[in-house]
Design a protein around this motif. Structure first.
Motif, PDB file in Angstrom:
ATOM      1  N   GLN A  75      71.287  53.828  63.416  1.00  0.00           N
ATOM      2  CA  GLN A  75      69.871  54.119  63.363  1.00  0.00           C
ATOM      3  C   GLN A  75      69.166  53.012  64.128  1.00  0.00           C
ATOM      4  N   GLN A  76      67.865  53.114  64.143  1.00  0.00           N
ATOM      5  CA  GLN A  76      67.118  52.056  64.791  1.00  0.00           C
ATOM      6  C   GLN A  76      67.162  50.833  63.899  1.00  0.00           C
ATOM      7  N   GLN A  77      67.765  49.794  64.390  1.00  0.00           N
ATOM      8  CA  GLN A  77      67.867  48.579  63.602  1.00  0.00           C
ATOM      9  C   GLN A  77      66.681  47.698  63.961  1.00  0.00           C
ATOM     10  N   ARG A  78      65.718  47.660  63.079  1.00  0.00           N
ATOM     11  CA  ARG A  78      64.544  46.847  63.360  1.00  0.00           C
ATOM     12  C   ARG A  78      64.828  45.421  62.992  1.00  0.00           C
ATOM     13  N   THR A  79      64.387  44.523  63.843  1.00  0.00           N
ATOM     14  CA  THR A  79      64.683  43.123  63.578  1.00  0.00           C
ATOM     15  C   THR A  79      63.402  42.325  63.473  1.00  0.00           C
ATOM     16  N   PHE A  80      63.557  41.029  63.591  1.00  0.00           N
ATOM     17  CA  PHE A  80      62.468  40.111  63.325  1.00  0.00           C
ATOM     18  C   PHE A  80      61.443  40.128  64.439  1.00  0.00           C
ATOM     19  N   ILE A  81      60.351  39.440  64.161  1.00  0.00           N
ATOM     20  CA  ILE A  81      59.317  39.253  65.162  1.00  0.00           C
ATOM     21  C   ILE A  81      59.587  37.915  65.796  1.00  0.00           C
ATOM     22  N   GLN A  82      59.937  37.905  67.064  1.00  0.00           N
ATOM     23  CA  GLN A  82      60.341  36.664  67.698  1.00  0.00           C
ATOM     24  C   GLN A  82      59.505  36.456  68.950  1.00  0.00           C
ATOM     25  N   MET A  83      59.943  35.484  69.746  1.00  0.00           N
ATOM     26  CA  MET A  83      59.196  35.164  70.957  1.00  0.00           C
ATOM     27  C   MET A  83      59.132  36.393  71.861  1.00  0.00           C
ATOM     28  N   ARG A  84      58.001  36.605  72.446  1.00  0.00           N
ATOM     29  CA  ARG A  84      57.707  37.725  73.343  1.00  0.00           C
ATOM     30  C   ARG A  84      57.461  39.054  72.633  1.00  0.00           C
ATOM     31  N   THR A  85      57.381  39.038  71.340  1.00  0.00           N
ATOM     32  CA  THR A  85      57.039  40.283  70.631  1.00  0.00           C
ATOM     33  C   THR A  85      55.539  40.494  70.710  1.00  0.00           C
ATOM     34  N   VAL A  86      55.159  41.680  71.112  1.00  0.00           N
ATOM     35  CA  VAL A  86      53.741  41.993  71.227  1.00  0.00           C
ATOM     36  C   VAL A  86      53.307  42.662  69.927  1.00  0.00           C
ATOM     37  N   LEU A  87      52.255  42.143  69.371  1.00  0.00           N
ATOM     38  CA  LEU A  87      51.786  42.684  68.099  1.00  0.00           C
ATOM     39  C   LEU A  87      50.349  43.154  68.235  1.00  0.00           C
ATOM     40  N   LYS A  88      50.012  44.034  67.328  1.00  0.00           N
ATOM     41  CA  LYS A  88      48.651  44.559  67.315  1.00  0.00           C
ATOM     42  C   LYS A  88      47.807  43.663  66.423  1.00  0.00           C
ATOM     43  N   VAL A  89      46.556  43.511  66.767  1.00  0.00           N
ATOM     44  CA  VAL A  89      45.669  42.699  65.933  1.00  0.00           C
ATOM     45  C   VAL A  89      44.781  43.650  65.147  1.00  0.00           C
ATOM     46  N   VAL A  90      44.717  43.456  63.856  1.00  0.00           N
ATOM     47  CA  VAL A  90      44.007  44.415  63.015  1.00  0.00           C
ATOM     48  C   VAL A  90      42.808  43.811  62.320  1.00  0.00           C
TER      49      VAL A  90
END
Lengths: 240, 166
Positions: B42-57
């Motif tokens: 399945q889709q193995q979701r991992t951590f938020i690391q360097m270069r991860t783009v996140l949404k600001v809420v």
């Protein structure tokens, strides 16, 4: 470990010390191999006769799961229930096979051979030991089921839960969503719920027999042709 | 051979280990695996690391940030952790401008986070709320749901601003 031995000794009294020592040592070589156990057995010789009457009264006449449950309050603290159940399972097989020479109530053992509740089949001792975990698991599941009414949850039906979240100051919250997966693992049977919360999809995984789940209500059933509905993640179903 | 076995392991252990089975799965650097690549995983979701783009809420002005550093954790940040991020996209008039280095608290993560009662929660996207060095949110409103995990991490202010606590 010591308290376990103490509990096992009390169970041994039930069927006569002599038969217990013969069969039990053979079967539980691992448990009783330590020096501690031997000293404990000698030490509790004095307490055997005093506790015997108390034991016979409290245990009743039927073996099987009832004995296990009754043994729990009488047992010394620290005994784990799986250990006791396992021992009781072994005890009943011992009694059915071996002759008791002490003055324990033989009508009890003969009654137990015929009246053992059918849901636990006792095979030979080593055969029972192989799937003892399966037996224990089933017992635990039935115990929870008897206590709470848990409906059958299949993937595709829409379910409303009332959960008590321990991180939220014990506030009971209602969660409504569609079951997208169910994983059967005995007591640890889990199911995944997918719901839309304020525009964002949230998936939660809950143990089915968790005591935090106060109530489960099946609202609706969707016909699906799959056991795991992970394709719904891409579909972005609106409004839930 | 080893890869397929490892991904089978990852499928089974995914919910049990709560993302720490990253080492076992052998998909160390991929945060999103394409479904259909391997029929068992399945889709193995991992951590938020360097270069991860996140949404600001929140309404601090930024729209998208890129993670520079996860402040706690060797492998990356999870739900409820703080990260250092750089603003990649911002609204024209806002409190933060593009290119600014800010701190943020992860409020929604695609990786599941286990709770103490055995349940797990995962969201559909990665989202962050910008905070200052002390941990106080820069914006004044928070959109979307936030999880209960923030309470343990002492981000009470964000919880009070949120409209929905998942």
């Amino acid at each position: 470990m010591q308290s376990f031995i103490g509990g096992s000794i009390r169970l041994g009294q039930r069927h006569g010390f002599y038969s217990w020592s013969g069969a039990h040592f053979k079967a539980n070589r691992a448990y009783l191999a330590t020096n501690n156990s031997s000293s404990l057995i000698h030490g509790s010789d004095n307490s055997i006769n005093s506790s015997r009457n108390h034991l016979l009264q409290s245990l009743g006449t039927r073996l099987g799961s009832q004995t296990k449950e009754l043994m729990l309050p009488g047992c010394s603290g620290g005994c784990s229930m799986p250990g006791l159940s396992q021992l009781a399972a072994m005890m009943s097989t011992c009694s059915s096979r071996s002759m008791t020479t002490a003055a324990s109530p033989t009508p009890d053992s003969s009654q137990s051979v015929t009246d053992v509740p059918p849901r636990i089949k006792f095979k030979r001792l080593d055969k029972t030991a192989k799937h003892i975990m399966q037996i224990l698991d089933k017992e635990a599941v039935e115990e929870v089921k008897a206590q709470r009414e848990i409906p059958d949850i299949k993937p595709g039906n829409i379910v409303q839960l009332r959960v008590e979240v321990p991180e939220n100051k014990r506030r009971v919250s209602t969660i409504k969503g569609i079951v997208i997966a169910r994983r059967n693992a005995g007591l640890n049977t889990t199911f995944r719920l997918r719901r839309m919360v304020a525009g964002v999809g949230v998936e939660s995984l809950f143990p089915l027999y968790s005591p935090n789940i106060k109530e489960i209500k099946v609202l609706d059933k969707k016909t699906v042709r799959r056991a795991k509905l992970y394709y719904l993640r891409d579909k972005m179903n609106a409004l839930r | 051979m080893a890869a397929s076995f490892a991904s089978k392991c990852s499928r089974v252990g995914r919910s049990l280990l709560g993302g720490l089975g990253n080492n076992l799965s052998g998909l160390q650097s991929a945060s999103n695996e394409v479904v259909g690549n391997n029929v068992w995983s399945q889709q193995q979701r991992t951590f938020i690391q360097m270069r991860t783009v996140l949404k600001v809420v929140d309404n601090s002005g930024a729209k998208k940030v890129m993670c520079i550093q996860a402040l706690k954790g060797k492998k990356g940040a999870r739900l409820g952790d703080t990260i250092v991020a750089s603003v990649k996209e911002a609204m024209p008039n806002g409190k933060v401008k593009k290119g600014k280095v800010v701190y943020g608290v992860v409020v929604r993560a695609a990786m599941q986070r286990g709770r103490c009662d055995g349940s797990e929660v995962k969201f559909d996207d990665n989202a962050v709320v910008l905070v200052d060095k002390q941990g106080q949110p820069i914006g004044t409103r928070v959109f979307g749901p936030v999880p209960h995990e923030l309470r343990n991490k002492k981000h009470v202010k964000i919880l009070t601003l949120a409209k929905h606590i998942a």
